[in-house]
Design a protein around this motif. Sequence first.
Motif, PDB file in Angstrom:
ATOM      1  N   LYS A  28      -1.727  -6.520  -4.068  1.00 33.69           N
ATOM      2  CA  LYS A  28      -1.449  -8.039  -3.583  1.00 33.69           C
ATOM      3  C   LYS A  28      -1.443  -9.236  -4.393  1.00 33.69           C
ATOM      4  O   LYS A  28      -1.910  -8.720  -5.478  1.00 33.69           O
ATOM      5  CB  LYS A  28      -2.720  -8.049  -2.487  1.00 33.69           C
ATOM      6  CG  LYS A  28      -3.826  -8.219  -2.986  1.00 33.69           C
ATOM      7  CD  LYS A  28      -5.201  -7.908  -2.087  1.00 33.69           C
ATOM      8  CE  LYS A  28      -5.337  -6.879  -1.468  1.00 33.69           C
ATOM      9  NZ  LYS A  28      -6.277  -6.586  -0.486  1.00 33.69           N
ATOM     10  N   LYS A  85       0.895  -1.142  -0.207  1.00 32.46           N
ATOM     11  CA  LYS A  85       0.004  -0.044   0.090  1.00 32.46           C
ATOM     12  C   LYS A  85       0.728   1.247   0.012  1.00 32.46           C
ATOM     13  O   LYS A  85       1.779   1.176   0.881  1.00 32.46           O
ATOM     14  CB  LYS A  85      -0.923   0.134   1.177  1.00 32.46           C
ATOM     15  CG  LYS A  85      -2.078  -1.056   1.117  1.00 32.46           C
ATOM     16  CD  LYS A  85      -2.974  -0.831   2.591  1.00 32.46           C
ATOM     17  CE  LYS A  85      -4.090  -1.966   2.393  1.00 32.46           C
ATOM     18  NZ  LYS A  85      -4.876  -1.568   3.432  1.00 32.46           N
ATOM     19  N   ASP A 134      -3.053  -0.207  -3.756  1.00 35.79           N
ATOM     20  CA  ASP A 134      -3.309  -1.249  -2.864  1.00 35.79           C
ATOM     21  C   ASP A 134      -3.178  -2.641  -3.658  1.00 35.79           C
ATOM     22  O   ASP A 134      -4.175  -3.143  -4.064  1.00 35.79           O
ATOM     23  CB  ASP A 134      -4.929  -0.962  -2.331  1.00 35.79           C
ATOM     24  CG  ASP A 134      -4.760  -2.269  -1.268  1.00 35.79           C
ATOM     25  OD1 ASP A 134      -4.114  -2.991  -0.666  1.00 35.79           O
ATOM     26  OD2 ASP A 134      -6.217  -1.959  -0.807  1.00 35.79           O
TER      27      ASP A 134
END
Length: 206
Positions: free
Chosen positions: A202, A10, A200
Amino acid sequence: MSNTPPWAIKGELILNCNCTVFCPCVISLGQHPPTEGDCAGWAGIRIDTGHYGDEDLSGLNVGLLLEIPGRMARGNWKAAAYIDERASEAAYDGLVAIMTGAAGGTTGLFKMLVSEFLGAERAPVVFETEGNERRLMVGRAIKGSVKPVQGADGGDVVVTNTQYWMGPDITVAQASQGRVRAYGRVWDFDGRSAEICQIDWKGPGR
């Protein structure tokens, strides 16, 4: 991918390319060609919080060089990564895996779109924010500065709710400085298109 540890990042990404006006790739999702026919650019990533497996990535920065010969979605990209010299060996390896797409997840498309990875190396990567200006300095390779474009109400112009891979909300910006001296490239994109995005990311799954 089964052996790839979970990872997350982030923070904020800034990008400057050679488009004369705001990058059409954001809205067209790479289907519209860049304004100059091909794309060359640099990006900086400030990691506020992040990890690769058990390795903490928080507080590290990354610089990227990108070269795309036409429509973004068609691939055949060339890319290079500069990893913060403060990174541990495990953090360095993790960030290289993330930035090459090998770690899957949000950046997994790099593995499909980048046909030539020019290299990854440690470097002093400095990401600074002063007021609304963001600056990236990567040794002698990249020196850039971007500022948001102001709207009618004095606030930033933001393209929201997109399906762009970086993130749904992209702040329209312009580079006051955008210089690259790396891998035989000599680019000067002062005054050209720029973007600011809260990220953000992942993986390895989405």
